[in-house]
Design a protein around this motif. Sequence first.
Motif, PDB file in Angstrom:
ATOM      1  N   SER A  26       0.829  -1.205   0.000  1.00 20.27           N
ATOM      2  CA  SER A  26       0.000   0.000   0.000  1.00 20.27           C
ATOM      3  C   SER A  26       0.865   1.258   0.000  1.00 20.27           C
ATOM      4  O   SER A  26       0.530   2.242  -0.663  1.00 20.27           O
ATOM      5  CB  SER A  26      -0.954  -0.005   1.194  1.00 20.27           C
ATOM      6  N   THR A  27       1.987   1.228   0.702  1.00 17.85           N
ATOM      7  CA  THR A  27       2.902   2.371   0.684  1.00 17.85           C
ATOM      8  C   THR A  27       3.501   2.563  -0.697  1.00 17.85           C
ATOM      9  O   THR A  27       3.624   3.694  -1.169  1.00 17.85           O
ATOM     10  CB  THR A  27       4.021   2.168   1.725  1.00 17.85           C
ATOM     11  N   SER A  28       3.860   1.482  -1.347  1.00 17.98           N
ATOM     12  CA  SER A  28       4.423   1.570  -2.697  1.00 17.98           C
ATOM     13  C   SER A  28       3.406   2.134  -3.686  1.00 17.98           C
ATOM     14  O   SER A  28       3.739   2.987  -4.515  1.00 17.98           O
ATOM     15  CB  SER A  28       4.900   0.210  -3.177  1.00 17.98           C
ATOM     16  N   ILE A  29       2.173   1.670  -3.588  1.00 18.28           N
ATOM     17  CA  ILE A  29       1.129   2.172  -4.479  1.00 18.28           C
ATOM     18  C   ILE A  29       0.883   3.654  -4.214  1.00 18.28           C
ATOM     19  O   ILE A  29       0.755   4.452  -5.154  1.00 18.28           O
ATOM     20  CB  ILE A  29      -0.157   1.344  -4.318  1.00 18.28           C
ATOM     21  N   ALA A  30       0.840   4.039  -2.947  1.00 16.12           N
ATOM     22  CA  ALA A  30       0.645   5.447  -2.606  1.00 16.12           C
ATOM     23  C   ALA A  30       1.800   6.303  -3.129  1.00 16.12           C
ATOM     24  O   ALA A  30       1.583   7.418  -3.626  1.00 16.12           O
ATOM     25  CB  ALA A  30       0.515   5.611  -1.093  1.00 16.12           C
ATOM     26  N   LEU A  31       3.024   5.784  -3.046  1.00 12.72           N
ATOM     27  CA  LEU A  31       4.186   6.516  -3.548  1.00 12.72           C
ATOM     28  C   LEU A  31       4.111   6.711  -5.057  1.00 12.72           C
ATOM     29  O   LEU A  31       4.379   7.807  -5.573  1.00 12.72           O
ATOM     30  CB  LEU A  31       5.473   5.766  -3.166  1.00 12.72           C
ATOM     31  N   VAL A  32       3.707   5.689  -5.779  1.00 13.04           N
ATOM     32  CA  VAL A  32       3.593   5.790  -7.235  1.00 13.04           C
ATOM     33  C   VAL A  32       2.481   6.764  -7.624  1.00 13.04           C
ATOM     34  O   VAL A  32       2.655   7.585  -8.527  1.00 13.04           O
ATOM     35  CB  VAL A  32       3.369   4.390  -7.854  1.00 13.04           C
ATOM     36  N   VAL A  33       1.359   6.698  -6.933  1.00 16.96           N
ATOM     37  CA  VAL A  33       0.264   7.626  -7.224  1.00 16.96           C
ATOM     38  C   VAL A  33       0.689   9.062  -6.936  1.00 16.96           C
ATOM     39  O   VAL A  33       0.402   9.981  -7.718  1.00 16.96           O
ATOM     40  CB  VAL A  33      -1.000   7.243  -6.423  1.00 16.96           C
ATOM     41  N   THR A  34       1.396   9.265  -5.836  1.00 17.93           N
ATOM     42  CA  THR A  34       1.902  10.597  -5.510  1.00 17.93           C
ATOM     43  C   THR A  34       2.869  11.085  -6.579  1.00 17.93           C
ATOM     44  O   THR A  34       2.819  12.260  -6.979  1.00 17.93           O
ATOM     45  CB  THR A  34       2.606  10.575  -4.139  1.00 17.93           C
ATOM     46  N   PHE A  49      12.106   8.329 -11.772  1.00 15.65           N
ATOM     47  CA  PHE A  49      11.462   8.518 -10.482  1.00 15.65           C
ATOM     48  C   PHE A  49      10.750   7.246 -10.031  1.00 15.65           C
ATOM     49  O   PHE A  49      10.774   6.889  -8.851  1.00 15.65           O
ATOM     50  CB  PHE A  49      10.470   9.677 -10.530  1.00 15.65           C
ATOM     51  N   PHE A  50      10.143   6.541 -10.971  1.00 21.38           N
ATOM     52  CA  PHE A  50       9.453   5.301 -10.637  1.00 21.38           C
ATOM     53  C   PHE A  50      10.452   4.201 -10.280  1.00 21.38           C
ATOM     54  O   PHE A  50      10.191   3.374  -9.414  1.00 21.38           O
ATOM     55  CB  PHE A  50       8.544   4.864 -11.785  1.00 21.38           C
ATOM     56  N   MET A  51      11.604   4.207 -10.940  1.00 22.13           N
ATOM     57  CA  MET A  51      12.647   3.242 -10.612  1.00 22.13           C
ATOM     58  C   MET A  51      13.157   3.496  -9.186  1.00 22.13           C
ATOM     59  O   MET A  51      13.325   2.559  -8.405  1.00 22.13           O
ATOM     60  CB  MET A  51      13.806   3.333 -11.602  1.00 22.13           C
ATOM     61  N   TYR A  52      13.379   4.762  -8.838  1.00 20.64           N
ATOM     62  CA  TYR A  52      13.824   5.092  -7.485  1.00 20.64           C
ATOM     63  C   TYR A  52      12.776   4.694  -6.453  1.00 20.64           C
ATOM     64  O   TYR A  52      13.112   4.165  -5.389  1.00 20.64           O
ATOM     65  CB  TYR A  52      14.120   6.587  -7.361  1.00 20.64           C
ATOM     66  N   ALA A  53      11.513   4.943  -6.750  1.00 23.99           N
ATOM     67  CA  ALA A  53      10.431   4.580  -5.829  1.00 23.99           C
ATOM     68  C   ALA A  53      10.382   3.070  -5.635  1.00 23.99           C
ATOM     69  O   ALA A  53      10.187   2.587  -4.508  1.00 23.99           O
ATOM     70  CB  ALA A  53       9.097   5.095  -6.356  1.00 23.99           C
ATOM     71  N   PHE A  54      10.563   2.316  -6.695  1.00 27.61           N
ATOM     72  CA  PHE A  54      10.561   0.855  -6.595  1.00 27.61           C
ATOM     73  C   PHE A  54      11.735   0.373  -5.750  1.00 27.61           C
ATOM     74  O   PHE A  54      11.574  -0.502  -4.885  1.00 27.61           O
ATOM     75  CB  PHE A  54      10.616   0.232  -7.991  1.00 27.61           C
ATOM     76  N   ILE A  55      12.913   0.942  -5.971  1.00 23.63           N
ATOM     77  CA  ILE A  55      14.099   0.549  -5.202  1.00 23.63           C
ATOM     78  C   ILE A  55      13.904   0.856  -3.720  1.00 23.63           C
ATOM     79  O   ILE A  55      14.230   0.042  -2.851  1.00 23.63           O
ATOM     80  CB  ILE A  55      15.363   1.236  -5.763  1.00 23.63           C
TER      81      ILE A  55
END
Length: 80
Positions: A26-34, A49-55
């Motif tokens: 849920s945190t990962s999904i919220a981060l991607v949506v943000t 940015f999405f690669m950094y969020a995934f890492i």
Amino acid sequence: MLTLHFNKEIFINALKANKNMVTYLSTSIALVVTLIIHGLIQGNLKPEFFMYAFIVSVAFYIWAVVDQKYRYQKQSNSTE
């Protein structure tokens, strides 16, 4: 139309069994949506940015797994 059908009980029981996974998904999904909303507002949406969020999400999940194992090991050592 493509219909998606799944057993809700199995899904809910899986979520209850692994609380860390639910938290970090849920945190990962919220981060991607943000990131998407911020990128659309600012106009600088980049794939990096999405690669950094995934890492970051993977790093926090690994940290939680290691922490949980260490706490379990520490509790089992203190009860002996």
